[in-house]
Each structure stands twice: as structure tokens, then as C-alpha cells.
Design an enzyme around this catalytic site. Sequence first.
Site, PDB file in Angstrom:
ATOM      1  N   ALA A 117      -9.655  -6.172  12.825  1.00  0.00           N
ATOM      2  CA  ALA A 117      -8.591  -6.332  11.878  1.00  0.00           C
ATOM      3  C   ALA A 117      -7.358  -5.830  12.523  1.00  0.00           C
ATOM      4  O   ALA A 117      -6.326  -6.612  12.607  1.00  0.00           O
ATOM      5  CB  ALA A 117      -8.903  -6.027  10.751  1.00  0.00           C
ATOM      6  N   LYS A 118      -7.346  -4.656  12.922  1.00  0.00           N
ATOM      7  CA  LYS A 118      -6.307  -4.048  13.653  1.00  0.00           C
ATOM      8  C   LYS A 118      -6.010  -4.638  14.987  1.00  0.00           C
ATOM      9  O   LYS A 118      -4.803  -4.505  15.350  1.00  0.00           O
ATOM     10  CB  LYS A 118      -6.399  -2.526  13.856  1.00  0.00           C
ATOM     11  CG  LYS A 118      -6.770  -2.051  12.401  1.00  0.00           C
ATOM     12  CD  LYS A 118      -5.449  -1.975  11.260  1.00  0.00           C
ATOM     13  CE  LYS A 118      -5.616  -0.903  10.394  1.00  0.00           C
ATOM     14  NZ  LYS A 118      -4.382  -1.131   9.520  1.00  0.00           N
TER      15      LYS A 118
ATOM     16  N   GLY B 168       0.950  -1.355   0.041  1.00  0.00           N
ATOM     17  CA  GLY B 168      -0.075  -0.074  -0.023  1.00  0.00           C
ATOM     18  C   GLY B 168       0.863   1.340  -0.096  1.00  0.00           C
ATOM     19  O   GLY B 168       0.682   2.281   0.741  1.00  0.00           O
TER      20      GLY B 168
ATOM     21  N   TYR C 200     -12.956  -3.132  11.183  1.00  0.00           N
ATOM     22  CA  TYR C 200     -11.584  -2.473  11.138  1.00  0.00           C
ATOM     23  C   TYR C 200     -10.927  -2.661  12.561  1.00  0.00           C
ATOM     24  O   TYR C 200      -9.663  -3.157  12.557  1.00  0.00           O
ATOM     25  CB  TYR C 200     -11.871  -1.184  10.904  1.00  0.00           C
ATOM     26  CG  TYR C 200     -10.399  -0.225  10.634  1.00  0.00           C
ATOM     27  CD1 TYR C 200      -9.859   0.038   9.302  1.00  0.00           C
ATOM     28  CD2 TYR C 200     -10.076   0.767  11.554  1.00  0.00           C
ATOM     29  CE1 TYR C 200      -8.840   0.694   9.357  1.00  0.00           C
ATOM     30  CE2 TYR C 200      -8.788   1.290  11.368  1.00  0.00           C
ATOM     31  CZ  TYR C 200      -8.199   1.379  10.392  1.00  0.00           C
ATOM     32  OH  TYR C 200      -7.264   2.004   9.990  1.00  0.00           O
ATOM     33  N   ALA C 201     -11.732  -2.710  13.426  1.00  0.00           N
ATOM     34  CA  ALA C 201     -10.779  -2.743  14.951  1.00  0.00           C
ATOM     35  C   ALA C 201     -10.706  -4.221  15.005  1.00  0.00           C
ATOM     36  O   ALA C 201      -9.619  -4.419  15.548  1.00  0.00           O
ATOM     37  CB  ALA C 201     -12.209  -2.288  16.078  1.00  0.00           C
TER      38      ALA C 201
ATOM     39  N   ARG D 219      -0.187   5.838  -1.847  1.00  0.00           N
ATOM     40  CA  ARG D 219      -0.558   7.107  -1.077  1.00  0.00           C
ATOM     41  C   ARG D 219      -0.551   7.048   0.382  1.00  0.00           C
ATOM     42  O   ARG D 219      -0.088   6.109   0.954  1.00  0.00           O
ATOM     43  CB  ARG D 219      -1.800   7.600  -1.648  1.00  0.00           C
ATOM     44  CG  ARG D 219      -2.929   6.563  -1.296  1.00  0.00           C
ATOM     45  CD  ARG D 219      -3.958   6.996  -1.817  1.00  0.00           C
ATOM     46  NE  ARG D 219      -5.163   5.965  -1.360  1.00  0.00           N
ATOM     47  CZ  ARG D 219      -5.712   4.814  -2.091  1.00  0.00           C
ATOM     48  NH1 ARG D 219      -5.134   4.698  -3.283  1.00  0.00           N
ATOM     49  NH2 ARG D 219      -6.396   4.285  -1.576  1.00  0.00           N
TER      50      ARG D 219
ATOM     51  N   ILE E  15      -4.555  10.667  11.403  1.00  0.00           N
ATOM     52  CA  ILE E  15      -3.654  11.048  10.245  1.00  0.00           C
ATOM     53  C   ILE E  15      -4.500  11.442   8.872  1.00  0.00           C
ATOM     54  O   ILE E  15      -5.372  10.847   8.568  1.00  0.00           O
ATOM     55  CB  ILE E  15      -2.729   9.827   9.823  1.00  0.00           C
ATOM     56  CG1 ILE E  15      -2.209   9.031  11.083  1.00  0.00           C
ATOM     57  CG2 ILE E  15      -1.629  10.434   8.869  1.00  0.00           C
ATOM     58  CD1 ILE E  15      -1.223  10.027  12.023  1.00  0.00           C
TER      59      ILE E  15
HETATM   60  P1  NDP Z   1      -4.890   5.237   2.302  1.00  0.00           P
HETATM   61  O1  NDP Z   1      -6.251   4.848   2.091  1.00  0.00           O
HETATM   62  O2  NDP Z   1      -4.339   6.687   1.767  1.00  0.00           O
HETATM   63  O3  NDP Z   1      -3.700   4.247   1.322  1.00  0.00           O
HETATM   64  C1  NDP Z   1      -4.134   2.925   1.612  1.00  0.00           C
HETATM   65  C2  NDP Z   1      -3.081   2.176   0.704  1.00  0.00           C
HETATM   66  O4  NDP Z   1      -3.249   1.000   0.686  1.00  0.00           O
HETATM   67  C3  NDP Z   1      -3.030   2.496  -0.845  1.00  0.00           C
HETATM   68  O5  NDP Z   1      -1.713   2.606  -1.188  1.00  0.00           O
HETATM   69  C4  NDP Z   1      -3.832   1.279  -1.334  1.00  0.00           C
HETATM   70  O6  NDP Z   1      -3.267   1.079  -2.709  1.00  0.00           O
HETATM   71  C5  NDP Z   1      -3.546   0.210  -0.355  1.00  0.00           C
HETATM   72  N1  NDP Z   1      -4.233  -1.015  -0.443  1.00  0.00           N
HETATM   73  C6  NDP Z   1      -5.593  -0.775  -0.017  1.00  0.00           C
HETATM   74  N2  NDP Z   1      -5.840  -2.359  -0.076  1.00  0.00           N
HETATM   75  C7  NDP Z   1      -4.850  -3.110  -1.054  1.00  0.00           C
HETATM   76  C8  NDP Z   1      -4.788  -4.145  -1.298  1.00  0.00           C
HETATM   77  N3  NDP Z   1      -5.933  -5.256  -1.085  1.00  0.00           N
HETATM   78  N4  NDP Z   1      -3.770  -4.709  -1.775  1.00  0.00           N
HETATM   79  C9  NDP Z   1      -2.704  -3.940  -1.984  1.00  0.00           C
HETATM   80  N5  NDP Z   1      -2.819  -2.472  -1.490  1.00  0.00           N
HETATM   81  C10 NDP Z   1      -3.867  -1.886  -0.928  1.00  0.00           C
HETATM   82  O7  NDP Z   1      -4.589   4.980   3.653  1.00  0.00           O
HETATM   83  P2  NDP Z   1      -3.485   5.462   4.730  1.00  0.00           P
HETATM   84  O8  NDP Z   1      -2.426   5.860   4.264  1.00  0.00           O
HETATM   85  O9  NDP Z   1      -4.454   6.311   5.680  1.00  0.00           O
HETATM   86  O10 NDP Z   1      -3.500   4.176   5.654  1.00  0.00           O
HETATM   87  C11 NDP Z   1      -2.456   3.332   5.749  1.00  0.00           C
HETATM   88  C12 NDP Z   1      -2.294   2.195   6.658  1.00  0.00           C
HETATM   89  O11 NDP Z   1      -2.408   2.848   8.001  1.00  0.00           O
HETATM   90  C13 NDP Z   1      -3.644   1.313   6.885  1.00  0.00           C
HETATM   91  O12 NDP Z   1      -3.516   0.297   7.005  1.00  0.00           O
HETATM   92  C14 NDP Z   1      -4.577   2.108   7.737  1.00  0.00           C
HETATM   93  O13 NDP Z   1      -5.747   1.279   8.104  1.00  0.00           O
HETATM   94  C15 NDP Z   1      -3.701   2.574   8.744  1.00  0.00           C
HETATM   95  N6  NDP Z   1      -4.045   3.937   9.660  1.00  0.00           N
HETATM   96  C16 NDP Z   1      -4.575   5.075   9.137  1.00  0.00           C
HETATM   97  C17 NDP Z   1      -4.859   5.904  10.176  1.00  0.00           C
HETATM   98  C18 NDP Z   1      -5.257   7.397   9.281  1.00  0.00           C
HETATM   99  O14 NDP Z   1      -5.668   8.152  10.278  1.00  0.00           O
HETATM  100  N7  NDP Z   1      -4.992   7.770   8.311  1.00  0.00           N
HETATM  101  C19 NDP Z   1      -5.053   5.664  11.504  1.00  0.00           C
HETATM  102  C20 NDP Z   1      -4.599   4.533  11.884  1.00  0.00           C
HETATM  103  C21 NDP Z   1      -3.962   3.619  11.068  1.00  0.00           C
HETATM  104  P3  NDP Z   1      -4.277   1.118  -4.037  1.00  0.00           P
HETATM  105  O15 NDP Z   1      -5.769   1.720  -3.597  1.00  0.00           O
HETATM  106  O16 NDP Z   1      -3.530   1.931  -5.050  1.00  0.00           O
HETATM  107  O17 NDP Z   1      -4.352  -0.403  -4.197  1.00  0.00           O
END
Ligand code: NDP
Length: 244
Positions: A155-156, A13, A152-153, A16, A185
Site C-alpha cells: 500500500a505504501k 486521520g 502495508y508495504a 491522533r 515515529i
Molecule cells: P495512528 O494510528 O496514531 O493514527 C492513525 C489515524 O488514521 C487516526 O487518526 C485514525 O483515526 C485514522 N484512520 C485510520 N483508518 C482510517 C479510515 N479508514 N478512515 C479515516 N481515518 C482513519 O497512526 P500514525 O499517526 O502513526 O500514522 C499516520 C500515518 O503515518 C499513517 O498513514 C501511517 O501508516 C504513517 N506512518 C507512520 C509511521 C510510524 O512510525 N508511526 C511510520 C511511517 C508511516 P480514527 O481511529 O479516529 O478513525
Amino acid sequence: MNEFQDKVVLITGGTRGIGRACAAAFAQAGARVAICGRTLGTTVRVAAELGANVQGYAADVADPASVDSLIAEVSDRLGPIDILINNAGIARDGLILRMKNEDWDAVLAANLSGAFYCCRAVARGMIKQRHGRIINISSVVGLHGQAGQSNYAAAKAGLVGLSKALAHEFASRNITVNTIAPGYIETDMTAGFTEEMRAAALARIPLKRSGTCEEIAAAVLFLASDGAGYITGAVVPIDGGLGM
Ligand code: NDP
């Protein structure tokens, strides 16, 4: 700073948000970085934006065969993976009475099973090298729960258990496994918050602001560094004090 010179880092991931910030920081520190996302065009474009040290791969972490191919391809092209960041994640919120099985399954598959598949796929190489760093991106929601986010909770929280179990399994091989639990974030994941939700979230955070992707990346790099060699099985909240 070339602390990670020639280390091979895989970030799931990385297209972004937090994953992209981690990729940029590792590349800046000299690592060879592989990012993955579900669309090849996007991962290749983002990798090109991040520079020559970053390569983009298409993989769906929810699909074990896709993960196995990803790890094989990255290892073939860049060498054995030194550092794995399980960051890919999705949210499909809803109160439990309305939560569809598909929403439960999709969130568990991407956020928890995906990390399991990736850890399993890199384990053999790391054990052979007798060195490795695994960092799983959980959430404060996995530690404290949140209405409307039971999937989500779960899984996390599962990621915390997975990390601690693997920290035990891998400790004798000099592989550390740690969890980061970000708070609020600003990313695409939280872009759908209404002003009201945003204000309510900020009101509960002692530091009175949201965190940045770069602040999460800084902690990820620390846990991946030699300086963090005695830290394993830890859960590090990066949440402005939200969980206190
Ligand atoms: P974004 O939605 O901005 O980015 C998610 C990323 O995960 C993207 O790059 C997306 O890529 C990728 N992704 C999603 N599903 C898949 C999949 N099945 N296979 C491969 N890639 C996947 O999320 P954040 O940057 O906010 O979050 C990143 C992590 O941090 C996550 O695990 C989130 O749960 C965790 N988090 C975020 C918080 C927040 O406030 N933002 C708070 C706490 C935890 P693409 O769409 O290109 O496939």
C-alpha cells in the site's frame, strides 16, 4: 507565523499521532483545518482541543461514498480545499502465509484506495483554482519493505506511484503532489512494539532515536508552503537516516 492564513487544509486521520500534529501546526499557521476520523465524537473532541481553526468530520477513507461526502461537506463549510494531506492509515501485520484476505484488503483500502478517493475528489476544485498541494504519507516500509508487512508495504509503495502519476497529471495546473516517507515515529501505531522490537529498530537508525510527530508535521508544512512550489513528485524520507 501566518503563512497559511485562510488556506483550507484537509487532513485524513487527524485524530491522533502524525495527523493530529499536522492539524495543530497548520492551525497555528493560520489555516482553516478539517480533520477526519472514523468516529464523529472523537474528531469533534480533538478538533475542539486544537482550537477554533479546526473542525472534525466523520469519514471512512476506505469508503468512496464517505470520502465524496466528506469533500463536499468540507468544501461547503470551509471553501475549496487548498491542501490535502492523505495521512489516514492502519497496519495489520502478519507473515504472508498467515495473512488473511481481509487483512490485505483492509490495509490496501485504508492506506492506498483512501488516498486515491481523496485525490480524485479534490482534483476538480484544485484544477479549477489552478493551485493545490497534495501530500501523501507513505513509509520507509513502502520504499524498502519489511517482513510481516507485505500488505502495508504494498500500500505504501503504491502511494509513491500514485503520487508520481498525479504529479505528472497535475503539474500544468500548478498542483504539486509529494510523498513523505516517515521512519520510526512514536505513535499509537508503534505503541505495540515490544522493548526488543524498539531496541532493534533504534539500532538501525543512524540518529539513534525515533522521530516525533512534530518533525513529520514540519516537513508536511514545508511541502505545502509557497517555498516548495518547485518540488513535485518527490519522496522525502524522514527517518533519522534509516534508509541510507
Ligand atoms: P495512528 O494510528 O496514531 O493514527 C492513525 C489515524 O488514521 C487516526 O487518526 C485514525 O483515526 C485514522 N484512520 C485510520 N483508518 C482510517 C479510515 N479508514 N478512515 C479515516 N481515518 C482513519 O497512526 P500514525 O499517526 O502513526 O500514522 C499516520 C500515518 O503515518 C499513517 O498513514 C501511517 O501508516 C504513517 N506512518 C507512520 C509511521 C510510524 O512510525 N508511526 C511510520 C511511517 C508511516 P480514527 O481511529 O479516529 O478513525
